[in-house]
Motif scaffolding. Sequence first.
Motif, PDB file in Angstrom:
ATOM      1  N   GLY A  84       0.745  -1.104   0.082  1.00 31.37           N
ATOM      2  CA  GLY A  84      -0.006   0.026   0.055  1.00 31.37           C
ATOM      3  C   GLY A  84       0.857   1.194   0.136  1.00 31.37           C
ATOM      4  O   GLY A  84       2.158   1.091   0.177  1.00 31.37           O
ATOM      5  N   LEU A  85       0.156   2.344   0.081  1.00 29.05           N
ATOM      6  CA  LEU A  85       0.958   3.701  -0.199  1.00 29.05           C
ATOM      7  C   LEU A  85       1.815   3.696   0.955  1.00 29.05           C
ATOM      8  O   LEU A  85       3.179   4.124   0.787  1.00 29.05           O
ATOM      9  N   LEU A  86       1.534   3.769   2.094  1.00 24.74           N
ATOM     10  CA  LEU A  86       2.496   4.031   3.436  1.00 24.74           C
ATOM     11  C   LEU A  86       3.648   3.227   3.230  1.00 24.74           C
ATOM     12  O   LEU A  86       4.815   3.284   3.648  1.00 24.74           O
ATOM     13  N   SER A  87       3.267   1.668   2.754  1.00 30.03           N
ATOM     14  CA  SER A  87       4.418   0.715   2.602  1.00 30.03           C
ATOM     15  C   SER A  87       5.337   1.375   1.923  1.00 30.03           C
ATOM     16  O   SER A  87       6.665   1.176   1.823  1.00 30.03           O
ATOM     17  N   ARG A  88       4.815   1.738   0.444  1.00 30.29           N
ATOM     18  CA  ARG A  88       5.720   2.139  -0.521  1.00 30.29           C
ATOM     19  C   ARG A  88       6.555   3.463  -0.232  1.00 30.29           C
ATOM     20  O   ARG A  88       7.830   3.159  -0.628  1.00 30.29           O
ATOM     21  N   LEU A  89       6.050   4.193   0.516  1.00 31.29           N
ATOM     22  CA  LEU A  89       6.700   5.411   0.945  1.00 31.29           C
ATOM     23  C   LEU A  89       7.847   5.129   1.822  1.00 31.29           C
ATOM     24  O   LEU A  89       8.822   5.682   1.742  1.00 31.29           O
ATOM     25  N   GLN A  90       7.249   4.123   2.871  1.00 30.13           N
ATOM     26  CA  GLN A  90       8.242   4.057   3.999  1.00 30.13           C
ATOM     27  C   GLN A  90       9.569   3.101   3.319  1.00 30.13           C
ATOM     28  O   GLN A  90      10.606   3.346   3.677  1.00 30.13           O
TER      29      GLN A  90
END
Length: 182
Positions: free
Chosen positions: A91-97
Motif C-alpha cells: 500500500g501507499l504507506l508501505s511504498r513510501l516507507q
Amino acid sequence: PTGWLMSEKLDGMRAVWDGQGDLWSRAGHKVFAPDFFKKDLPRGMILDGELFLGRGKFQDLMKICRTHVPDVEAWKQVTFVVFDAPLINGGLLSRLQTAKEEGFNNSDSLPFARLHPQTLCRGREHVQSWLGEVQAGGGEGLMLRNAAALHRGGRTSDLLKVKTQAEDEALVKGHQAGKGKH
C-alpha cells in the motif's frame, strides 16, 4: 474517508523520475531539468510526483519546466514533491516507507526533492476543516488516497480529488434568435 491518507493537491506539473537519470511529464515528454536538480535522486527507483513552485505559481512553473535549455537559477526555486513509488510492492504507506529506507528521504542531500506529507483522515469533518484551511491559504484542494491500496495507474476509486466548486445562479429573462447561418 476515515483511515485514508490526505495531502494537499498541488498545482504543479506532474512528473515521474525514471530512476535512470531523467524526469518525464505525464504525457511522456522529457523534462529538461538541470543536472544539479537530478544528481542525488535515487537510481533504480521510480518516483511519481509533482514539480512545484508554490501556490498560485503554476504558469511561472510551466515557463521554467517547458524549456529545453534549463534556466539553472530558475530551477533552484522548483521542488520535486514525491507522492508515490509505484513499482514498490504494498500500500501507499508501505511504498513510501520503503522509498525512505532505500535512499529517498527529506534530507540535506536532496534539497530540491521531498516526500509529500500524508495525514491520516479522521472523518468527513476533518476533510472539510483541512480543505477550508488549504483553500483559505490559496491552495487548490486535497487528495485522499486509500492507504492500503496497491498502485494502479490512471483514474481509480482509491484516489479522490476534493475541491469546492463555485456555483452561481442566474435567471434567463429572454432570448433573441440570431440572423446568421447557425
